[in-house]
Design an enzyme around this catalytic site. Structure first.
Site, mmCIF file in Angstrom:
data_model
loop_
_atom_site.group_PDB
_atom_site.id
_atom_site.type_symbol
_atom_site.label_atom_id
_atom_site.label_comp_id
_atom_site.label_asym_id
_atom_site.label_seq_id
_atom_site.Cartn_x
_atom_site.Cartn_y
_atom_site.Cartn_z
ATOM 1 N N SER A 104 -10.529 -6.497 9.403
ATOM 2 C CA SER A 104 -11.710 -5.791 8.937
ATOM 3 C C SER A 104 -12.527 -6.798 8.146
ATOM 4 O O SER A 104 -12.030 -7.367 7.185
ATOM 5 C CB SER A 104 -11.268 -4.627 8.068
ATOM 6 O OG SER A 104 -12.348 -3.760 7.831
ATOM 7 N N ARG A 127 1.978 0.677 10.347
ATOM 8 C CA ARG A 127 1.590 1.096 8.996
ATOM 9 C C ARG A 127 2.792 0.981 8.074
ATOM 10 O O ARG A 127 3.692 1.800 8.103
ATOM 11 C CB ARG A 127 1.075 2.539 9.052
ATOM 12 C CG ARG A 127 0.355 3.024 7.813
ATOM 13 C CD ARG A 127 -0.202 4.419 8.023
ATOM 14 N NE ARG A 127 -1.204 4.459 9.076
ATOM 15 C CZ ARG A 127 -2.487 4.152 8.885
ATOM 16 N NH1 ARG A 127 -2.925 3.843 7.701
ATOM 17 N NH2 ARG A 127 -3.324 4.184 9.894
ATOM 18 N N GLU A 185 -6.886 -1.518 15.045
ATOM 19 C CA GLU A 185 -7.465 -2.427 14.048
ATOM 20 C C GLU A 185 -6.470 -3.522 13.661
ATOM 21 O O GLU A 185 -5.306 -3.255 13.374
ATOM 22 C CB GLU A 185 -7.858 -1.625 12.810
ATOM 23 C CG GLU A 185 -8.391 -2.501 11.690
ATOM 24 C CD GLU A 185 -8.629 -1.714 10.405
ATOM 25 O OE1 GLU A 185 -8.737 -0.479 10.473
ATOM 26 O OE2 GLU A 185 -8.702 -2.347 9.348
ATOM 27 N N ARG A 231 0.603 -6.887 12.365
ATOM 28 C CA ARG A 231 0.024 -6.303 13.582
ATOM 29 C C ARG A 231 -0.134 -7.349 14.682
ATOM 30 O O ARG A 231 -0.055 -7.034 15.871
ATOM 31 C CB ARG A 231 -1.308 -5.625 13.264
ATOM 32 C CG ARG A 231 -1.098 -4.352 12.454
ATOM 33 C CD ARG A 231 -2.342 -3.507 12.293
ATOM 34 N NE ARG A 231 -2.016 -2.312 11.503
ATOM 35 C CZ ARG A 231 -2.898 -1.403 11.123
ATOM 36 N NH1 ARG A 231 -4.180 -1.535 11.463
ATOM 37 N NH2 ARG A 231 -2.519 -0.352 10.419
ATOM 38 N N ARG A 254 0.831 -1.197 0.000
ATOM 39 C CA ARG A 254 0.000 0.000 0.000
ATOM 40 C C ARG A 254 0.867 1.248 0.000
ATOM 41 O O ARG A 254 1.849 1.330 0.733
ATOM 42 C CB ARG A 254 -0.920 0.007 1.225
ATOM 43 C CG ARG A 254 -1.850 -1.200 1.200
ATOM 44 C CD ARG A 254 -2.890 -1.171 2.278
ATOM 45 N NE ARG A 254 -3.693 -2.392 2.203
ATOM 46 C CZ ARG A 254 -4.645 -2.725 3.058
ATOM 47 N NH1 ARG A 254 -4.931 -1.907 4.059
ATOM 48 N NH2 ARG A 254 -5.316 -3.854 2.913
#
Length: 424
Positions: free
Chosen positions: A351, A276, A348, A389, A261
């Site tokens: 999802s 991130r 988070e 994560r 990303r």
RNA sequence: GGAGAGGUGCUGGAGUGGUCGAACAGGGCUGCCUGCUAAGCAGUUAUACUGGCAAAACCGGUAUCGGGGGUUCGAAUCCCCCCCUCUCCGCCA
């Protein structure tokens, strides 16, 4: 992508649901373009009909040995008009599609209404936050001092937002991948797939990443290939353009892939550590289901992802995202948030979304129901879960006073029985 | 990267300019026949958009033979570009 006919026939409802999401969407422009498009289509179809008729007559006359030059000249004129109508049509279609492609999915009625994450609804919570009788470190300090994380070298190799795992760090990352895949295949009944890590623009359009979110993607120069931002893209597109039989549904897949990303627009956010990254690993869950089953399937998919966190003994909560916080393609999303001691809050880690027919319509994935009718199926997906994560959550939640980290029991068989990560 | 072959409906597979949404076969569905099964007989069997309709049924139109463009009065059929599959050669993990 929403159904044009549905929008036309339920304009007020659509308007209301989009308002709940916030933002401006070109609904009126769409309707205007659609009406214009329709009238042009009608005219061009009528011209075609005339041309077909006339051409048939010419064929007959010619076979009878008659001269047809007058008729031919006339049809030539008709063809010229058709051509200009078609150009007009194409322009209208482009306008219409660019509207249609920019309109997000409609939130389900059960989705809490709100403008930002503060309106998200906590559904449930599992486990408890660990208590430390010493000041806990964050995963960066832990990882660096244990010698299992090397950010300086990663920055040299690639740049910011990349990481280099070493020794038990690398081993644990690999163990997490294997552990999660095993749970989902053996316990939850998903089929494991290993898809391409690049996808073409058609596939990215299918899942809703293009055209609107091109800036979030890495594109391979001079090609039509993009690095996948999630396994959702290649796995959902497995059945792009196909018609499945109702009896084969639901189809459930799990896939490990790295995810890439660009994180454009997130400058300054989560700059420290592994939260991130431009590249991270993830085990994904994807389902193709009948429309009537999709909300039950969302619940079970979410539970399947939760099971991973429970087996790893990580404290988490489940949030129902509100209308304003949901992703573009989703009709309903649950986020799983894991507890991070260093931040003293939940972050988070998964999802899980039901896209209803939004992606199926874009990617043209249908099923044949028992009465022989073809209709769009529903797609769902969820992280099951994000590896990076999870890795950092384990470090932070399982840290000891001496800076070592206890390996969660479920993970030990995947790490050669190791119980503790110590300074290497 | 070079040379060649090919991509047609649910499937196989015809079709080299008009009467082709597409022969023929298989499969599916419906009916008949049948003690049962098999066989046989007849019919039927694509999708999208769109007009008529409040809607459905139904009737009509347009498009679709890998994708896009062109030639032509008219294209599955001719020409150009692209994609994909297969075979051989080169290169390569």
């Amino acid at each position: 992508m929403l159904d044009k006919t549905f929008i036309r026939e339920n304009l007020d409802l659509v308007r209301k649901k989009l308002a709940a999401r916030g933002g401006m969407y070109p609904l009126d422009e769409l309707m205007v373009a659609d009406a214009e498009w329709k009238s042009v289509v009608l005219r061009s179809e009528e011209m075609r009909r005339q041309r077909n008729e006339a051409s048939e007559v010419i064929g007959k006359l010619k076979r009878a040995g008659n001269d047809t030059s007058a008729q031919q000249a006339k049809v030539k004129e008709i063809s010229a008009e058709i051509k200009s109508l078609e150009e007009n049509m194409k322009a209208l279609e482009e306008r219409l599609n660019s509207c249609l492609y920019s309109i997000p999915n409609l939130p389900d009625d059960s989705v809490p209404v709100g403008t930002d994450e503060s309106a998200n609804l906590e559904m449930r919570r599992w486990g408890r936050a660990p208590e430390f009788d010493f000041p806990p470190l964050d995963h960066v300090d832990l990882g660096l001092s244990l010698g299992i994380l090397d950010l300086d070298r990663a920055a040299k190799i690639a740049g910011a937002r990349f990481s280099l795992l070493r020794n038990d760090g690398a081993l644990m990352e690999r163990a997490l991948i294997n552990f999660m895949l095993d749970v989902h295949t053996k316990k939850h009944g998903y089929q494991e797939v290993l898809p391409p890590f690049m996808a073409n623009s058609t596939s990215l359009f299918g899942t809703g990443n293009l055209p609107k979110f091109a800036q979030d993607l890495f594109k391979v120069e001079a090609t039509d290939y993009y690095l996948i931002p999630t396994a959702e893209v290649p796995v959902t597109n497995i059945y792009q353009g196909e018609i499945l039989e109702q009896a084969e549904l639901p189809k459930k897949f799990t896939a490990y892939t790295p995810c890439f990303r660009s994180e454009a627009g997130s400058y300054g956010k989560d700059v420290r550590g592994l939260i991130r990254q431009h590249q991270f690993n993830k085990v994904e869950l994807v389902k193709f289901v009948e429309p009537s089953a999709s909300y039950d399937e969302l619940e079970s998919l979410t539970r399947d992802a939760e099971d991973i966190l429970q087996q790893l003994g990580l404290h988490y909560r489940v949030m129902a995202l509100c209308t304003g916080d949901m992703g573009f393609s989703s009709a309903k999303t649950y986020d799983l948030e894991v507890w991070l001691p260093s931040q003293n809050r939940f972050r988070e880690i998964s999802s899980c979304s039901n896209f209803e027919a939004f992606q199926a319509r874009r990617a043209n994935i249908r099923f044949r129901s028992e009465d022989g009718k073809r209709q769009y199926l529903h797609t769902l997906n969820g992280s099951g879960v994000a590896i990076g994560r999870t890795w950092l959550a384990i470090l932070e939640n399982y840290q000891q006073r001496d800076g070592s980290v206890v390996v969660p029991e479920a993970l030990r068989p995947y790490m050669g029985g190791r119980e503790l990560i110590k300074k290497q």
